[in-house]
Design an enzyme around this catalytic site. Structure first.
Site, short mmCIF file in Angstrom:
data_model
loop_
_atom_site.label_atom_id
_atom_site.label_comp_id
_atom_site.label_asym_id
_atom_site.label_seq_id
_atom_site.Cartn_x
_atom_site.Cartn_y
_atom_site.Cartn_z
N HIS A 201 0.86 -1.18 0.00
CA HIS A 201 0.00 0.00 0.00
C HIS A 201 0.90 1.24 0.00
CE1 HIS A 201 -3.30 -2.70 0.42
NE2 HIS A 201 -2.78 -3.22 1.52
N HIS A 204 3.94 1.40 2.31
CA HIS A 204 5.09 0.58 1.90
C HIS A 204 5.86 1.24 0.77
CE1 HIS A 204 2.00 -2.32 3.38
NE2 HIS A 204 3.02 -2.67 4.12
N ASP A 291 8.87 -6.57 13.80
CA ASP A 291 8.31 -7.92 13.77
C ASP A 291 8.48 -8.59 12.40
OD1 ASP A 291 7.05 -10.12 14.90
OD2 ASP A 291 5.05 -9.46 14.28
N ARG A 437 -25.92 -40.11 -1.16
CA ARG A 437 -25.70 -41.56 -1.06
C ARG A 437 -26.07 -42.29 -2.34
NH1 ARG A 437 -23.98 -44.17 3.31
NH2 ARG A 437 -23.50 -42.89 5.13
S1 PPS Z 1 -24.30 -40.00 7.59
O1 PPS Z 1 -24.21 -40.64 8.93
O2 PPS Z 1 -24.24 -38.55 7.69
O3 PPS Z 1 -23.26 -40.53 6.68
O4 PPS Z 1 -25.72 -40.39 7.00
P1 PPS Z 1 -26.43 -39.80 5.70
O5 PPS Z 1 -25.54 -39.82 4.53
O6 PPS Z 1 -27.07 -38.50 6.02
O7 PPS Z 1 -27.53 -40.87 5.41
C1 PPS Z 1 -28.61 -40.97 6.26
C2 PPS Z 1 -29.82 -41.59 5.52
O8 PPS Z 1 -29.61 -42.96 5.31
C3 PPS Z 1 -30.72 -43.73 5.77
N1 PPS Z 1 -30.13 -44.76 6.67
C4 PPS Z 1 -29.54 -44.56 7.87
N2 PPS Z 1 -29.38 -43.48 8.66
C5 PPS Z 1 -28.72 -43.62 9.83
N3 PPS Z 1 -28.25 -44.78 10.29
C6 PPS Z 1 -28.38 -45.91 9.55
N4 PPS Z 1 -27.88 -47.06 9.99
C7 PPS Z 1 -29.05 -45.81 8.29
N5 PPS Z 1 -29.34 -46.71 7.32
C8 PPS Z 1 -30.00 -46.05 6.35
C9 PPS Z 1 -31.70 -42.78 6.40
O9 PPS Z 1 -32.80 -42.76 5.52
C10 PPS Z 1 -31.04 -41.43 6.39
O10 PPS Z 1 -31.81 -40.47 5.71
P2 PPS Z 1 -32.47 -39.17 6.39
O11 PPS Z 1 -32.78 -38.27 5.24
O12 PPS Z 1 -31.47 -38.56 7.31
O13 PPS Z 1 -33.67 -39.68 7.07
#
Ligand code: PPS
Length: 572
Positions: A201, A204, A291, A437
């Site tokens: 600036h 400097h 510094d 997922r």
């Molecule tokens: S995580 O823990 O953040 O990786 O989970 P995520 O990717 O959000 O996935 C959660 C959705 O997967 C379904 N589902 C489960 N959830 C939790 N525990 C177990 N064991 C499991 N198995 C399947 C579930 O429908 C979650 O969806 P949401 O939309 O949260 O209800």
């Protein structure tokens, strides 16, 4: 007395002769090889081109011990900074003393061959204490030493084959010998170097110009473009800023060259190191500020070094180094006279108005899109900074919902998304748990390891979206606090991170059981179900916590909008 004019004879480099380079490269391909880290590539470049003269390679154990202990190589030469080839133990064990190894850049190009003479496990705590002043992880180089650097150091002389390739600002990069030749050609007998890792600036510009006048020397703006302090403005932006400032100096008195140094932020020792490097680049004088190369606060919230420790250490070794210190004048703007003056030379101090804008205040003004006055910086510099740091309302950000399955994350996230799209201005992506997922993480299950991977992937995509100025809305369960923190760190390098805990109780989620999963979980037909048979760490300090039990979806999404507004991320 100190030699006041530069000796511009070529300095010795460590490169193999041009004719032998091809042959050597071919032979080196058969050797065991080490892929250099980003820092090691920077160090190697300056070793090979003479920037680290008199070093002839990565340090031996005896040189290292002397440098750590009292800044001296085994032969007595002054050198304040360990330049070591750190590697993992496993690699070190595969290498024998006397063996040659090929040093490759991250793309696999062979840059040099090192003859291994030394192989030892350093005392890192001692190195931290002696070199950086404290074994405190708040110091970026100490953190690097303990958490990034390999366990073992290899030492030995190197023979350079080629310099690391740079595709950016090629015309602005010079080796020590190129700069020496330039000074020779221009007849620059005295050159004062200015080291910097920040945009320049007006203050400097004033101080560097004064330093050059005082030393009756030409000026070399010599910014570091290798590795600087984490969080600094990237070098691409800085170089565009420097180019804008160069016009402000009287024609042909000043030059600019980029230095591919990996800084350590070691304050006093770093100042001496910087001086030796500039001496090697043909400079006679070096500006040392308050510094110099300071690392910020330690874990007690105090400074690592005294504000003038760097000047003191430099002064103590000035003669031996053969480069003279010009101490930094702290320049301030005197409004009444519309000019910069050295703070300690202002005559009628009490009768004039002195203006100042701190670094923090500058960042605030940039992020809020506020005025940055012309007395503070040059319009062209401000324009560059605004391009890189647009106001918050134009930057990317991530909203990260977390909560139990069925808590309402997806529903609120969808409502938020359409509200943001109704406003327009930034591309918006929803990374919903179920959606991710299906696409990003289709092969993953719900073990701790798989959940972590899933969240890290979401964090990676969100950080890219944030970096590119978009809005990422994430809505996974994200049950683990440590993983959420890691994602926050990934994203906050590029923009704001807003954690929203959708705090619907497990009882309520189970009562609603919209997908019928809780019933299956209770019956043991789904294993490791969050809240039933798998843990959920309740967020301790989310930016926002939403109670859904007596609030409709529209209102929940609106709460997020209000929060975004209060953070300056969307226009009110
Ligand atoms: S995580 O823990 O953040 O990786 O989970 P995520 O990717 O959000 O996935 C959660 C959705 O997967 C379904 N589902 C489960 N959830 C939790 N525990 C177990 N064991 C499991 N198995 C399947 C579930 O429908 C979650 O969806 P949401 O939309 O949260 O209800």
């Amino acid at each position: 007395t100190i030699m006041m004019e530069n000796n511009l004879a070529p300095i010795s480099e460590l490169y193999v002769s041009h004719d032998s380079a091809e042959k050597m490269k071919f032979e080196a391909a058969q050797l065991p090889s080490w892929d250099l880290t980003a820092r090691q590539v920077c160090d190697l470049e300056l070793l090979m081109n003479g920037g680290f003269n008199p070093l002839k390679g990565f340090m031996s154990e005896a040189d290292y011990d002397g440098v750590v202990e009292n800044m001296r190589m085994a032969d007595g030469a002054l050198w304040p900074m360990p330049i070591t080839l750190d590697v993992p133990k496993k690699f070190a064990e595969s290498v024998e003393i006397g063996q040659d190894i090929a040093l490759r850049d991250p793309e696999g190009v062979i840059l040099a061959v090192m003859s291994v003479t030394d192989n030892w496990t350093p005392n890192k705590a001692l190195e931290a204490e002696k070199v950086f002043g404290a074994d405190d992880l708040a110091h970026p180089a100490v953190n690097y030493l303990h958490n990034t650097a390999g366990e073992v150091y290899l030492g030995g002389p190197i023979i350079g084959i080629q310099q690391p390739m740079h595709y950016d600002f090629r015309a602005r990069r010079n080796t020590p010998n190129e700069l020496r030749a330039y000074f020779r050609k221009m007849g620059w007998r005295k050159v004062v170097a200015f080291q910097t890792r920040n945009p320049l600036h007006r203050a400097h510009q004033e101080l560097t110009f004064r330093a050059a006048k005082e030393a009756q020397a030409n000026l070399l703006i010599h910014p570091v473009v290798g590795l600087t302090k984490p969080g600094d403005i990237d070098h691409f932006t800085r170089v565009r800023c420097y180019e804008a400032v160069l016009d402000q100096y009287p024609a042909s008195t000043t030059s600019m060259s980029l230095l591919n140094l990996a800084m350590r932020m070691a304050g006093p020792r770093e100042a001496v190191w910087h001086g030796l490097i500039r001496k090697n680049h043909g400079c006679t004088h070096f500006i040392v500020g308050r510094d110099h190369a300071g690392p910020g606060n330690n874990s007690q919230g105090e400074d690592f070094y005294g504000p003038y420790d760097a000047q003191d250490l430099f002064r103590a070794h000035e003669e031996e180094m053969g480069i003279k210190m010009v101490d930094f004048k702290h320049m301030v703007y005197v409004q009444d006279r519309a000019q910069y003056e050295p703070a300690d030379e202002i005559e009628d101090k009490d009768d004039v108005t002195i203006l100042n804008i701190s670094g923090t205040e500058l960042r605030r003004r940039l992020s809020e899109g506020l005025e940055i006055p012309e007395w503070f910086s040059f319009p062209a510099v401000v324009t560059e900074l605004r391009r890189t740091r647009p106001p918050r309302a134009q930057q990317g950000f991530t909203v990260f919902f977390t909560g139990f399955s069925g808590s309402g994350k997806s529903t609120i996230a969808n409502a938020l998304m359409v509200k943001l799209m109704e406003m327009g201005g930034r591309p918006t992506t929803l990374l919903d748990g179920d959606l991710v997922r299906k696409n990003l993480s289709s092969e993953l299950g719900f073990s701790k390891e798989h959940r972590d991977l899933n969240i890290r992937r979401i964090g990676y995509v969100a950080s890219e979206i944030t970096k590119n100025g978009g809005i990422a809305i994430c809505a996974p369960i994200a049950p683990y606090a440590t993983t959420r923190r890691a994602v926050r760190e990934d994203i906050e390098q590029f923009g704001a991170f807003l954690e929203v805990h959708v705090a619907t109780s497990i009882e309520e989620c189970e009562r609603r059981d919209r997908k019928g999963l809780y019933k299956l979980a209770r019956e043991g037909k789904i294993k490791e179900f969050t809240g039933i048979s798998d843990p959920y760490d309740v967020p301790e300090h989310p930016e926002l916590r939403i109670e859904t039990e007596n609030t409709d979806v529209d209102n929940c999404a609106h709460q997020v909008l209000l929060k975004l507004e209060s953070m300056g991320l969307i226009a009110a």
